[in-house]
Design an enzyme around this catalytic site. Structure first.
Site, PDB file in Angstrom:
ATOM      1  N   VAL A   1      43.132 -15.828 -34.290  1.00  0.00           N
ATOM      2  CA  VAL A   1      41.785 -15.949 -33.732  1.00  0.00           C
ATOM      3  C   VAL A   1      40.770 -15.835 -34.872  1.00  0.00           C
ATOM      4  CG1 VAL A   1      40.092 -14.970 -32.149  1.00  0.00           C
ATOM      5  CG2 VAL A   1      42.520 -14.965 -31.542  1.00  0.00           C
TER       6      VAL A   1
ATOM      7  N   ARG B   1      27.645 -17.565 -31.029  1.00  0.00           N
ATOM      8  CA  ARG B   1      27.323 -18.742 -30.214  1.00  0.00           C
ATOM      9  C   ARG B   1      28.240 -18.844 -28.995  1.00  0.00           C
ATOM     10  NH1 ARG B   1      26.283 -23.190 -35.056  1.00  0.00           N
ATOM     11  NH2 ARG B   1      25.103 -21.771 -36.407  1.00  0.00           N
ATOM     12  N   GLY B   2      28.967 -17.756 -28.717  1.00  0.00           N
ATOM     13  CA  GLY B   2      29.812 -17.717 -27.526  1.00  0.00           C
ATOM     14  C   GLY B   2      31.148 -18.398 -27.668  1.00  0.00           C
ATOM     15  N   LEU B   3      31.541 -18.769 -28.900  1.00  0.00           N
ATOM     16  CA  LEU B   3      32.794 -19.506 -29.069  1.00  0.00           C
ATOM     17  C   LEU B   3      34.010 -18.650 -28.714  1.00  0.00           C
ATOM     18  CD1 LEU B   3      32.235 -21.610 -32.311  1.00  0.00           C
ATOM     19  CD2 LEU B   3      32.718 -22.467 -30.013  1.00  0.00           C
ATOM     20  N   LEU B   4      34.065 -17.415 -29.211  1.00  0.00           N
ATOM     21  CA  LEU B   4      35.222 -16.573 -28.906  1.00  0.00           C
ATOM     22  C   LEU B   4      35.303 -16.289 -27.415  1.00  0.00           C
ATOM     23  CD1 LEU B   4      37.648 -14.899 -29.628  1.00  0.00           C
ATOM     24  CD2 LEU B   4      36.133 -13.016 -30.263  1.00  0.00           C
ATOM     25  N   ARG B   5      34.192 -15.985 -26.786  1.00  0.00           N
ATOM     26  CA  ARG B   5      34.219 -15.723 -25.344  1.00  0.00           C
ATOM     27  C   ARG B   5      34.703 -16.952 -24.587  1.00  0.00           C
ATOM     28  NH1 ARG B   5      32.821 -12.269 -21.534  1.00  0.00           N
ATOM     29  NH2 ARG B   5      32.272 -10.741 -23.120  1.00  0.00           N
TER      30      ARG B   5
ATOM     31  N   GLU C   1      40.569  -6.548 -36.088  1.00  0.00           N
ATOM     32  CA  GLU C   1      39.386  -5.722 -35.879  1.00  0.00           C
ATOM     33  C   GLU C   1      39.503  -5.041 -34.522  1.00  0.00           C
ATOM     34  OE1 GLU C   1      35.398  -7.172 -37.067  1.00  0.00           O
ATOM     35  OE2 GLU C   1      36.425  -9.061 -37.512  1.00  0.00           O
TER      36      GLU C   1
ATOM     37  N   TYR D   1      38.221  -6.599 -28.896  1.00  0.00           N
ATOM     38  CA  TYR D   1      38.982  -7.127 -27.769  1.00  0.00           C
ATOM     39  C   TYR D   1      38.897  -6.333 -26.476  1.00  0.00           C
ATOM     40  CZ  TYR D   1      40.659 -10.373 -31.210  1.00  0.00           C
ATOM     41  OH  TYR D   1      40.708 -11.347 -32.172  1.00  0.00           O
TER      42      TYR D   1
ATOM     43  N   PHE E   1      51.977 -10.462 -34.783  1.00  0.00           N
ATOM     44  CA  PHE E   1      51.842 -11.902 -34.498  1.00  0.00           C
ATOM     45  C   PHE E   1      50.370 -12.300 -34.545  1.00  0.00           C
ATOM     46  CE2 PHE E   1      52.234  -9.428 -30.605  1.00  0.00           C
ATOM     47  CZ  PHE E   1      51.141  -9.811 -29.857  1.00  0.00           C
TER      48      PHE E   1
END
Length: 448
Positions: free
Chosen positions: A112, A121-125, A149, A153, A448
């Site tokens: 990730v 910009r909301g990409l991970l969400r 990190e 999460y 992983f």
């Protein structure tokens, strides 16, 4: 149009999902750019063509799905073209040991990254929310990840389920086991581990709550065919294999010498897998007796380590800081709890909150004579709850890696009804702990 920092127009990014292509395929460039984006995101050194091909083949062997977010609008960046994803997200399916030898399918999240100039910009969400929804729709009850990190999460419903610890063990005259070992340990050619390592791990996997089945690179690493830095052969690797009294291999240690310029003379454990307690102590007895070596280091030791109790002098172990290892995220409470053995009779009503809404609701857990029943109550049901908790906490206790009593004392598990006393929370948390008890301490040795 140039995307400004902090902006997030709906058409600024295209999400693409695909399987890795082998290096010989015409479309390998898509896979190559995805791997290079991951490499960049984790501050790794640039890698050559042979290593890229090796990674891509391992992805194929693992049947990974690769997801990338790609710019659709001009970015003004002179460094990267539109073929390089600005965010990456990888997944694969493996089994998770949930206690008492029961293995369930888990959706593993890995690789990730969001490039620094495209954060907030909301990409991970978006990537996480869409991916977990797809996994749940596929009937997978639990997701898992290992986090670089720790602050990211929990907001997606993940909770820490196992931990690991760095240890340094003084060997030589100070190292001596207080108990006799059984079987014997032999030095082995690393190449033998291509076939042997998966067989030994399969036994250890079934015996260890919290264990996650392994991806292809572990087999290659144990055989000295995957050096982390170069992807080539690992000339420093040594392997020891434990044989039980019948001559069956039930454990191995892969290790390397740090060099004569390091004081004291030290061996680093790359991987240690033991299917039985006898194999674990036998391998340590071997490592502790290596000629000229005065220290053994291991970054992935279990927090509840029997070695400390087996030594004549437990101060031979110097403990480092323990850290979170496996994070779990229940996607379907009824399916996840129904898949594991609940060890204690009783009944509890749990009120679960979920930041993504997948599992929000009230659930009744009833266990009688070893048989369990898990039921989601209707939204208008007025049955008083015993405990209230977020899905992250339920995920943390799922494989027995942390006690619900500890989480209650930390304020993470609360009274399920207004006016519920601290004593009632403690009693209900203790009942939940007994239900979720596993046969041995939870530990995960698969990154992983």
């Amino acid at each position: 149009m140039t995307v400004q920092p902090g902006s997030s127009p709906a058409d600024a990014y295209e999400i693409r999902r695909f399987r890795a292509a082998p290096a010989t395929a015409p479309d390998f460039g898509v896979t190559e750019q995805w791997i290079r984006a991951v490499n960049y995101g984790f501050y790794e050194k640039a890698i050559g063509e042979e290593y890229l091909a090796k990674i891509a083949q391992a992805y194929l062997d693992d049947d990974r799905e690769l997801t990338g977010a790609y710019e659709t609008l001009a970015s003004g960046s002179p460094a990267f073209g539109h073929e390089r994803p600005v965010a990456t997200f990888g997944t694969l399916r493996k089994t998770l040991n949930v206690g008492h030898g029961q293995l369930v399918q888990a959706h593993l999240v890995t690789a990730v990254t969001v490039r620094t100039d495209h954060r907030r910009r909301g990409l991970l969400r978006r990537l996480m929310g869409e991916d977990l929804a797809r996994a749940k729709a596929d009937g997978v009850a639990i997701a898992a990840l290992t986090a670089s990190e720790a602050s990211i999460y929990r907001r997606f419903g993940f909770g820490v389920a196992t931990r690991e610890r760095r240890i340094t063990v003084t060997t030589g005259p100070q190292f001596r086991l207080a108990v006799p070992t059984s079987g014997r340990v032999i030095a082995a050619e690393p190449s033998a581990m291509l076939d042997l390592a998966p067989k030994i791990f399969a036994r250890a996997h079934r015996a260890t709550p919290g264990s996650v089945d392994r991806q292809e690179r572990y087999r290659l690493r144990a055989a000295g065919q995957w050096d982390h830095e170069t992807g080539g052969t690992d000339a420093a690797l040594r392997v020891a294999v434990h044989l039980d009294d019948d001559g069956t291999a039930d454990g191995y240690a892969a290790y390397s010498f740090r060099g004569w310029d390091h004081e004291p003379a030290t061996v680093s454990i790359r991987d240690l897998v033991a299917a039985t307690p006898e194999a674990y102590l036998g391998l340590w007895d071997y490592l502790g007796s290596l000629d000229l070596i005065r220290s053994v280091e291991w970054d992935e030791a279990p927090v509840e380590d029997p070695l400390a109790w087996a030594l004549v002098d437990p101060r031979a172990i110097r403990l480092g800081v323990d850290t979170d290892m496996l994070w779990l995220r229940i996607l379907d409470v009824e399916a996840a709890l129904g898949a594991r053995h609940l060890a204690h009779d009783g009944e509890l009503v749990l009120r679960v909150e979920d930041p993504l809404g997948f599992t929000t609701g009230t659930y009744r857990l009833a266990v009688s004579a070893g048989r369990s029943h898990i039921e989601r109550l209707a939204d208008d049901d007025t049955t008083p709850g015993d405990l209230a908790l977020d899905i992250a906490e339920l995920s943390s206790v799922y494989v027995g890696g942390v006690s619900p009593v500890t989480l209650a004392e930390a304020g993470r598990i609360r009274a399920g009804r207004s006016g519920g006393s601290a004593r009632l929370v403690t009693d209900a948390s203790l009942t939940l702990a007994r239900m979720f008890a596993v046969e041995r301490p939870a530990h995960c040795s698969t990154h992983f």
